[in-house]
Design an enzyme around this catalytic site. Structure first.
Site, PDB file in Angstrom:
ATOM      1  N   GLY A 229     -22.849 104.972  46.680  1.00  0.00           N
ATOM      2  CA  GLY A 229     -23.719 103.835  46.947  1.00  0.00           C
ATOM      3  C   GLY A 229     -23.941 103.734  48.437  1.00  0.00           C
ATOM      4  O   GLY A 229     -23.179 104.291  49.222  1.00  0.00           O
ATOM      5  N   THR A 233     -22.296  98.386  50.156  1.00  0.00           N
ATOM      6  CA  THR A 233     -22.526  97.882  48.809  1.00  0.00           C
ATOM      7  C   THR A 233     -21.220  97.492  48.117  1.00  0.00           C
ATOM      8  O   THR A 233     -21.245  97.087  46.964  1.00  0.00           O
ATOM      9  CB  THR A 233     -23.271  98.913  47.943  1.00  0.00           C
ATOM     10  OG1 THR A 233     -22.690 100.194  48.156  1.00  0.00           O
ATOM     11  CG2 THR A 233     -24.739  98.959  48.302  1.00  0.00           C
ATOM     12  N   LYS A 235     -18.130  99.476  48.010  1.00  0.00           N
ATOM     13  CA  LYS A 235     -17.347 100.546  47.380  1.00  0.00           C
ATOM     14  C   LYS A 235     -15.858 100.353  47.657  1.00  0.00           C
ATOM     15  O   LYS A 235     -15.043 100.333  46.729  1.00  0.00           O
ATOM     16  CB  LYS A 235     -17.791 101.919  47.913  1.00  0.00           C
ATOM     17  CG  LYS A 235     -19.239 102.234  47.609  1.00  0.00           C
ATOM     18  CD  LYS A 235     -19.640 103.599  48.141  1.00  0.00           C
ATOM     19  CE  LYS A 235     -19.679 103.677  49.659  1.00  0.00           C
ATOM     20  NZ  LYS A 235     -20.725 102.864  50.275  1.00  0.00           N
ATOM     21  N   THR A 236     -15.524 100.200  48.926  1.00  0.00           N
ATOM     22  CA  THR A 236     -14.132 100.015  49.306  1.00  0.00           C
ATOM     23  C   THR A 236     -13.565  98.769  48.635  1.00  0.00           C
ATOM     24  O   THR A 236     -12.465  98.766  48.091  1.00  0.00           O
ATOM     25  CB  THR A 236     -14.035  99.877  50.831  1.00  0.00           C
ATOM     26  OG1 THR A 236     -14.734 100.967  51.430  1.00  0.00           O
ATOM     27  CG2 THR A 236     -12.601  99.895  51.294  1.00  0.00           C
ATOM     28  N   GLU A 452     -44.007 100.977  40.962  1.00  0.00           N
ATOM     29  CA  GLU A 452     -43.117 101.017  39.795  1.00  0.00           C
ATOM     30  C   GLU A 452     -43.830 100.520  38.540  1.00  0.00           C
ATOM     31  O   GLU A 452     -43.612 101.058  37.455  1.00  0.00           O
ATOM     32  CB  GLU A 452     -41.848 100.196  40.046  1.00  0.00           C
ATOM     33  CG  GLU A 452     -40.947 100.723  41.171  1.00  0.00           C
ATOM     34  CD  GLU A 452     -40.545 102.183  41.006  1.00  0.00           C
ATOM     35  OE1 GLU A 452     -40.326 102.620  39.853  1.00  0.00           O
ATOM     36  OE2 GLU A 452     -40.459 102.895  42.025  1.00  0.00           O
TER      37      GLU A 452
HETATM   38  P1  ADP Z   1     -18.759 100.105  51.467  1.00  0.00           P
HETATM   39  O1  ADP Z   1     -17.365 100.610  51.324  1.00  0.00           O
HETATM   40  O2  ADP Z   1     -19.600 100.345  50.255  1.00  0.00           O
HETATM   41  O3  ADP Z   1     -19.447 100.546  52.700  1.00  0.00           O
HETATM   42  P2  ADP Z   1     -17.395  97.627  51.718  1.00  0.00           P
HETATM   43  O4  ADP Z   1     -16.636  97.590  50.463  1.00  0.00           O
HETATM   44  O5  ADP Z   1     -16.668  98.044  52.928  1.00  0.00           O
HETATM   45  O6  ADP Z   1     -18.674  98.534  51.565  1.00  0.00           O
HETATM   46  O7  ADP Z   1     -18.082  96.217  51.930  1.00  0.00           O
HETATM   47  C1  ADP Z   1     -18.164  95.621  53.164  1.00  0.00           C
HETATM   48  C2  ADP Z   1     -18.085  94.118  53.025  1.00  0.00           C
HETATM   49  O8  ADP Z   1     -19.261  93.601  52.441  1.00  0.00           O
HETATM   50  C3  ADP Z   1     -16.966  93.675  52.124  1.00  0.00           C
HETATM   51  O9  ADP Z   1     -15.804  93.492  52.839  1.00  0.00           O
HETATM   52  C4  ADP Z   1     -17.485  92.381  51.551  1.00  0.00           C
HETATM   53  O10 ADP Z   1     -17.129  91.312  52.365  1.00  0.00           O
HETATM   54  C5  ADP Z   1     -18.970  92.535  51.586  1.00  0.00           C
HETATM   55  N1  ADP Z   1     -19.491  92.844  50.255  1.00  0.00           N
HETATM   56  C6  ADP Z   1     -20.093  93.998  49.883  1.00  0.00           C
HETATM   57  N2  ADP Z   1     -20.468  93.954  48.591  1.00  0.00           N
HETATM   58  C7  ADP Z   1     -20.068  92.761  48.113  1.00  0.00           C
HETATM   59  C8  ADP Z   1     -20.163  92.118  46.837  1.00  0.00           C
HETATM   60  N3  ADP Z   1     -20.729  92.712  45.798  1.00  0.00           N
HETATM   61  N4  ADP Z   1     -19.630  90.879  46.716  1.00  0.00           N
HETATM   62  C9  ADP Z   1     -19.047  90.279  47.771  1.00  0.00           C
HETATM   63  N5  ADP Z   1     -18.929  90.819  48.981  1.00  0.00           N
HETATM   64  C10 ADP Z   1     -19.440  92.043  49.179  1.00  0.00           C
HETATM   65 ZN    ZN Z   2     -42.312 106.833  41.852  1.00  0.00          ZN
HETATM   66 MG    MG Z   3     -16.328 101.629  52.745  1.00  0.00          MG
END
Ligand code: ADP
Ligand code: ZN
Ligand code: MG
Length: 643
Positions: A229, A233, A235-236, A452
């Site tokens: 993603g 978004t 992931k972590t 779309e």
């Molecule tokens: P990625 O690992 O995908 O780059 P992170 O998990 O590090 O993203 O997300 C960064 C921050 O964004 C999280 O610490 C959180 O505070 C916020 N965040 C991202 N997605 C969400 C969600 N679906 N709901 C709530 N907070 C979110």
């Molecule tokens: Zn298209």
């Molecule tokens: Mg991350």
């Protein structure tokens, strides 16, 4: 040879520190030193070293000779006062010690002092005050005990201390969050949206919570889950939430941690990490940014980075080396799944994929609500409006938006965050350095919506095209929007008309843009590529062209090496020309059919596009309602298998 890796303290994202732990030897040494000092002090304090010290037998002799006038007994200590040699002289004082546990008189008798001599002296017993006495008695035992307790406590503190830091695994940079850490524990509730991803991960949670159920069933549990993603978004966050839900230890390591390392260290860290996690299983190992080590091997100048390859190999070895009954799940995250080494994605490794998408409007509102929890909001704040204006924002962007709003309110000495603070922050997040995603402009959204809608209406009207599952203008993958349909080859044996309808559907976006805006963006370029590839296959592989007929011709251009044609299929220039003209005929026909559908069902097309602009994502039931309204028959949806 053992390399000594400088272990500099490093702040990680969660603000926890990896302390600069002194080596075990240093700790032991200092503890011993303190202990030695204490006992020396103790000794000097409690043991008298006076010049007038005499032995017990000397005391007995003095008593027998009648030289003693008075003995003061203090515990084991004897203060002896001698009879002055001459009248008026100062009496001489001596000190001695008696045997512990025996009365002084008895001891003296044993030394041969007669009862008469004994009666001539005055024996005083001075009971020491309670506390000092007991301290004197107990100190020799208590002090070492206290020292020992202190040492144990000291080591416990080292191990437990801050919860997110290296445990006993040497130089490994991995951090661990234990389930006992209430503060850092997050669950699915803290992650808004991403419903599909959460559903998928539920299974992992269930396995970690209750592995026996699955093992008894002989079920094979996936070892690896790859989360893909865009940045921010969640992931972590979601990986941590899986550990939080299952209440298992979460071992965290980032691919970029390996990058600056010496050769061989990465591999040994991976080994340590797995060893540690197995010991604490059930557990989750999370390798963030796995693309940093997991890029396709053997590419790039000089064959790539040795260290990276060794690290990657070690990850593969470890993943192959544990059985599903070891209750270990390896999760990895990347925003570049396209560059990953295919070896990582083979069965038994990261064979599960979970895709995280940018949030749509309702999810954006939920994310805003989550990050508004601990912030004082003014009554005029309407998060719905903020959600409407943040199409294309990731969760991380939204978090940063709320944060900027709070900063702005504080700078302006307000007690609460106002709606205007949030709206003003929008711009800041968009242009700020932390901006990770693209905020779609109104015009871009409109183009995407019509594009779309074009795909969708063609797919729904043409009888052999695949049914539409979901339409969205939220960017997904590298596409601006997305119309989800069932992949052709999974449904049935494709016929010529299936391919033709598929091509027309693929061109629907192009046709829609052309019709509404009179201009073509670069958006449909991938659509055109796919449509052309399908048309080429039809002509050269499937014998679906009238002109060429049912023969297979390799569609690739012939190669010439050293002036010789080395291509097995000897095709004439004329044949190549025919292939090209057949392909272009198919594409043109597809374009015409798409144009006709959009012409005939213009109202439905417009309504789909305008609704998309409003709600961003049309799920199947809402989409079907629009079709019904315009009398377009609804296709039976085969069991969906999402790509
Ligand atoms: P990625 O690992 O995908 O780059 P992170 O998990 O590090 O993203 O997300 C960064 C921050 O964004 C999280 O610490 C959180 O505070 C916020 N965040 C991202 N997605 C969400 C969600 N679906 N709901 C709530 N907070 C979110
Ligand atoms: Zn298209
Ligand atoms: Mg991350």
């Amino acid at each position: 040879m053992k390399l000594d890796i400088p272990n500099k303290p490093k702040n990680n994202k969660d603000g926890s520190k990896k302390p600069n732990t002194p080596s075990l030897m240093t700790q032991l040494f200092s503890a011993l030193l303190v202990f030695a000092l204490v006992s020396i002090l103790f000794d000097t304090y409690f043991t008298p070293h006076e010049d007038n010290q005499i032995t017990l037998s000397e005391t007995a002799t003095l008593v027998a000779e009648g030289q003693v006038s008075n003995i003061l007994v203090k515990g084991e200590k004897l203060d002896i006062t001698l009879i002055p040699a001459s009248e008026g002289a100062v009496p001489v004082e001596k000190v001695s010690k008696k045997e512990a546990g025996t009365a002084l008189s008895e001891t003296l008798v044993n030394y041969g002092v007669t009862t008469e001599a004994l009666q001539a002296i005055n024996i005083e017993i001075d009971e020491p005050s309670g506390f000092a006495y007991w301290l004197g008695q107990l100190a020799p035992f208590l002090l070492p005990l206290i020292g020992l307790i202190f040492i144990i406590w000291f080591f416990m503190k080292q191990v437990k201390g801050t919860n997110m830091k290296a445990m006993a695994f040497g130089d490994s940079k991995a951090r661990v969050i234990l389930p006992s850490n209430k503060e850092k524990r997050i669950t699915f509730k803290d992650v808004a949206g991403n419903r599909e991803a959460k559903q998928e991960l539920e299974e992992m949670v269930e396995f970690l919570k209750n592995p026996k159920k699955f093992i008894d069933m002989g079920a094979k549990i996936p070892k690896g889950v790859l989360m893909t993603g865009r940045p921010g978004t969640g992931k972590t966050m979601l990986a941590r939430a899986v550990a939080g839900e299952a209440r298992v230890p979460f071992f965290y390591l980032s691919g970029s941690d390996f990058v600056e390392m010496f050769v061989g260290v990465g591999a040994s860290r991976v080994r340590d990490l797995f060893k540690m996690a197995k010991k604490m299983s059930p557990a989750i190992i999370f390798i963030d940014e796995i693309d940093a080590v997991g890029r396709s091997r053997g590419v790039g100048i000089g064959g790539g980075n040795d260290e990276r390859e060794q690290t990657l190999n070690q990850i593969l070895v470890e993943m192959d080396g544990f059985e599903s009954n070891e209750k270990l799940i390896v999760m990895a995250a990347t925003n570049r799944s396209d560059v990953l080494d295919p070896a990582l994605l083979r069965p038994g490794r990261f064979d599960r994929r979970v895709m995280l998408e940018l949030p749509d409007r309702p999810d954006r509102k939920k994310i805003l609500e989550i990050h508004a929890r601990k912030k004082p909001l003014d009554t005029d704040v309407d998060l719905q409006v903020v959600a409407e204006r943040t199409a294309g924002f990731s969760g991380a962007d939204l978090e940063s938006l709320m944060n900027e709003g709070a900063i702005l309110a504080a700078l302006n000495k307000r007690k609460k965050i106002t709606q205007q603070d949030l709206l003003d922050s929008l711009e800041k997040v968009m242009i700020g350095p932390k901006r990770q995603s693209h905020l779609a402009s109104e015009h871009e959204k409109k183009v995407t919506a019509y594009h779309e809608a074009g795909h969708a209406i063609v797919a729904s009207v043409l009888p052999n095209a695949d049914p539409v599952h979901k339409v969205t203008i939220i960017p997904r993958g590298r596409a601006g929007g997305f119309t989800m349909k069932l992949p052709l080859d999974e449904r049935r044996l494709p016929t010529r008309s299936v391919y033709e309808d598929d091509i027309a559907m693929g061109l629907g976006g192009y046709v829609a843009e052309e019709k509404i805006f009179g201009d073509i963006t670069t958006g449909p370029s991938n659509d055109l590529k796919v449509a052309t590839a399908t048309a080429r296959d039809m002509v050269t592989k499937f014998g679906m062209s009238d002109e060429i007929g049912p023969i297979v011709v390799d569609g690739k251009a012939a190669q010439t090496i050293f002036g010789e044609r080395v291509d097995g299929s000897h095709r004439s220039e004329k044949m190549l020309e025919t292939i090209d003209s057949e392909i272009s005929k198919i594409i043109k026909r597809g374009l015409e059919r798409a144009r006709k559908v959009i012409e005939d069902y213009n109202d439905a097309f417009i309504e789909i596009a305008e609704t998309l602009l409003q709600v961003e994502t049309l799920e199947q039931s809402d989409y079907n309602k629009i079709l019904e309204k315009y009398g377009i028959p609804i296709k039976e949806l085969p069991k969906m298998k999402e790509a």
